[in-house]
Structure formats: structure tokens, C-alpha cells
Design an enzyme around this catalytic site. Structure first.
Site, PDB file in Angstrom:
ATOM      1  N   LYS A 289       1.167  -6.163  -1.604  1.00  0.00           N
ATOM      2  CA  LYS A 289       2.582  -5.905  -1.325  1.00  0.00           C
ATOM      3  C   LYS A 289       2.927  -6.359   0.081  1.00  0.00           C
ATOM      4  O   LYS A 289       3.928  -7.050   0.314  1.00  0.00           O
ATOM      5  CB  LYS A 289       2.879  -4.416  -1.503  1.00  0.00           C
ATOM      6  CG  LYS A 289       4.346  -4.015  -1.286  1.00  0.00           C
ATOM      7  CD  LYS A 289       4.632  -3.537   0.127  1.00  0.00           C
ATOM      8  CE  LYS A 289       3.959  -2.221   0.430  1.00  0.00           C
ATOM      9  NZ  LYS A 289       4.361  -1.691   1.770  1.00  0.00           N
TER      10      LYS A 289
ATOM     11  N   LYS B 198       4.262  -5.889  12.079  1.00  0.00           N
ATOM     12  CA  LYS B 198       3.308  -5.406  11.075  1.00  0.00           C
ATOM     13  C   LYS B 198       2.885  -6.545  10.145  1.00  0.00           C
ATOM     14  O   LYS B 198       1.730  -6.599   9.698  1.00  0.00           O
ATOM     15  CB  LYS B 198       3.930  -4.268  10.258  1.00  0.00           C
ATOM     16  CG  LYS B 198       3.010  -3.687   9.174  1.00  0.00           C
ATOM     17  CD  LYS B 198       1.717  -3.122   9.751  1.00  0.00           C
ATOM     18  CE  LYS B 198       0.775  -2.624   8.650  1.00  0.00           C
ATOM     19  NZ  LYS B 198       1.246  -1.395   7.986  1.00  0.00           N
TER      20      LYS B 198
ATOM     21  N   THR C  90       5.756   0.394   5.565  1.00  0.00           N
ATOM     22  CA  THR C  90       5.631  -1.053   5.746  1.00  0.00           C
ATOM     23  C   THR C  90       6.558  -1.705   4.736  1.00  0.00           C
ATOM     24  O   THR C  90       6.310  -1.672   3.530  1.00  0.00           O
ATOM     25  CB  THR C  90       4.182  -1.521   5.521  1.00  0.00           C
ATOM     26  OG1 THR C  90       3.347  -0.937   6.521  1.00  0.00           O
ATOM     27  CG2 THR C  90       4.082  -3.036   5.621  1.00  0.00           C
TER      28      THR C  90
END
Length: 291
Positions: free
Chosen positions: A241, A173, A98
Site C-alpha cells: 500500500k 514517509k 501513512t
């Protein structure tokens, strides 16, 4: 059938994903920064272990990467020991990390210089999804390239969807993480209210999970949130993050994410209270005097 693959990164997600490939009959060579983890994987699955990412990629038709963040990806892709230095022309690089959409486009350009195809393919489903082969994979890139690796992805995924050109997988995502953050915060507030109101958790969830309030988070995390258990693999540090990536992209494309920004700060509270390695359902700890 393509049989020779490399898998770079054996974290809580990559370890079982690489195992599914090996169990499906592919010839898998792995690399992990912690060699002991790679040797443990080899003992369990009987694949091969390389000393560098480039060595793992040498001779591989497809190279999968699943590491922590943009910089981690660059560290295993570029340089004399990076995968691009070991990959042959007409092979395919698939990044399951990711990361940012900007990195995906950068990697596609770098791969193209070596006549290598590239797909950004972040996953959703957590550690349990990886272990059970039930991940969702959001892909950015060319449909023909995805077709060549689809059988491999199917070994650890229940759904693989092409979202658009390179970078689209990462953008999808981001949407996934934005939605998760909102649902978990709503569930945390609801459960806090239920506790304070003296409701029975099992009876409550049995009722409302069958209606429009139902969600994966409610089905899989409400009981453990109520019990104060937060050890399910995807840590708060990683969620922050991911949300930071989404917030930065929102700034670029003009999107307003006020709820996401607020929940990101709620996760910062959890970190400050010692919950950095708790899973994302730990938002409910903000309502307790102590963790």
C-alpha cells in the site's frame, strides 16, 4: 498544558501510542472500529472509550488518527459521526496514518473550514518503536501547530521533524519506504548468497554490520530472516500500500523509481505465495522453494 485528547484507531501502532499519552497524564478518549479492542485498551490504560469518532473528538483539544489508508481516514473524519463534526474551533487534527499527500491537503482544507488546524504526521519505527516510545515522526503543517502538540508527540517519539507545509510529512514517509524497500531487498540477496556460500550468519553480520553495509534492517532482521521468522507487525500488505502511494506520487512529480517498482512486484510474489501478513523482511522467502 493541553490535557484532553482523542485517539482514533487502535491497531498495532495506535494502541501503544494512545497508551503512552494516557500514561503521560493526558485525558485520552479512544475510538476503534472493533469495540472489543477499545475496551481492552481501556482495561489496560484506564482511559475513556467512545462509540463514534465524533463522540471521541467532542471536547478534545487534539485529535489523533492512526488508521489504514486514505479511505479509512475519510471514514473517521467526515460525516455526522466523523471527528470534524465533533471537534471545536481552534483544536488540532493530527493524522498519523501513512496516506497520500493529496489526502493531507484535502483534510487541511476541510479542517480549515471548521477553524481547525491540521498536521500530517506519519510515523516510522514499527510496532516495537510504538511500544517503546521510539518512533520517528515526519510532520507537514505549520510550526506553531506542531509546537502545541510537540509534548504529546514526545511521549511516543524519539524524533519529530517538521518537513514543510501540509503534505510534506507524507512525502517524507514515501522516501522512508522507498529506502527501506531497497535496503531489505539488498539484505535478502546478501543473506541468500551467504547461505549458498556456506558462511556463518552470526560471524558475517558481526563483521559487515560494523562497516558501510550496516543498517537497522541488518541489526534487527538479519538473524530472523536467516531463521525464516517473519512476525514483526508491519505486514507485506501494508508495505505494498505504501509503495503504491510512492509510485503514484512519483508519476505525478516526474521521479523515476525503477528499483522501487521492481521490489513492489517482489512483494507481490510474497503475497501470492501466502505471505501477505508476513513482515517486510519476508522478501527473502522469494529465494526458497516454499515459504
Amino acid at each position: 498544558m493541553t490535557t484532553s485528547v482523542a485517539f482514533i484507531g487502535l491497531g498495532v501502532m495506535g494502541y501503544p501510542m494512545a497508551g503512552h499519552l494516557q500514561n503521560a497524564g493526558y485525558d485520552v478518549c479512544v475510538f476503534n472500529r472493533t469495540t472489543a479492542k477499545a475496551l481492552k485498551w481501556q482495561e489496560e490504560y484506564a482511559g475513556r472509550v467512545a462509540k463514534t469518532p465524533g463522540e471521541a473528538a467532542n471536547g478534545a483539544d487534539v485529535v489523533f488518527v492512526c488508521v489504514g489508508n486514505d479511505d479509512d481516514v475519510r471514514s473517521v473524519v467526515y460525516g455526522d459521526t466523523g471527528v470534524l463534526n465533533g471537534m471545536a474551533a481552534d483544536s488540532i487534527l493530527v493524522d498519523h496514518t501513512t496516506a497520500s499527500a493529496e489526502l493531507a491537503r484535502e483534510l487541511a482544507d476541510a479542517a480549515a473550514e471548521h477553524k481547525i488546524a491540521f498536521l500530517d504526521a506519519p510515523v516510522s519505527g514499527g510496532q516495537a518503536g510504538a511500544e517503546n516510545g521510539q518512533l520517528t515522526i515526519m510532520v507537514g503543517g505549520e510550526s506553531n501547530d506542531l509546537l502545541q502538540v510537540s509534548a504529546m508527540l514526545d511521549t511516543y517519539a524519539k524524533h519529530v521533524g517538521l518537513q514543510g507545509p501540509v503534505g510534506s510529512g507524507q512525502l517524507a514517509k514515501m522516501v522512508n519506504q522507498i529506502c527501506i524497500a531497497g535496503v531489505v531487498q539488498g539484505l535478502a540477496e546478501g543473506l541468500q548468497f551467504a547461505k549458498n556460500a556456506g558462511l556463518d550468519q552470526e560471524k558475517l553480520v558481526a563483521a559487515i554490520s560494523q562497516g558501510s553495509a550496516g543498517s537497522w534492517q541488518m541489526e534487527n532482521r538479519s538473524k530472523t530472516m536467516w531463521a525464516g521468522e517473519f512476525e514483526f507487525g508491519f505486514a507485506v500488505d501494508w508495505m505494498r500500500k505504501d509503495l503504491n502511494i510512492a509510485l503514484q506520487e512519483a508519476h505525478k512529480n516526474g521521479s523515476s523509481l525503477p528499483v522501487t517498482a521492481l521490489i513492489d512486484q517482489f512483494y507481490a510474489d510474497v503475497q501470492q505465495n501466502g505471505g501477505s501478513r508476513f513482515d517486510t523482511s519476508s522478501l527473502i522467502t522469494r529465494f526458497s522453494k516454499k515459504l
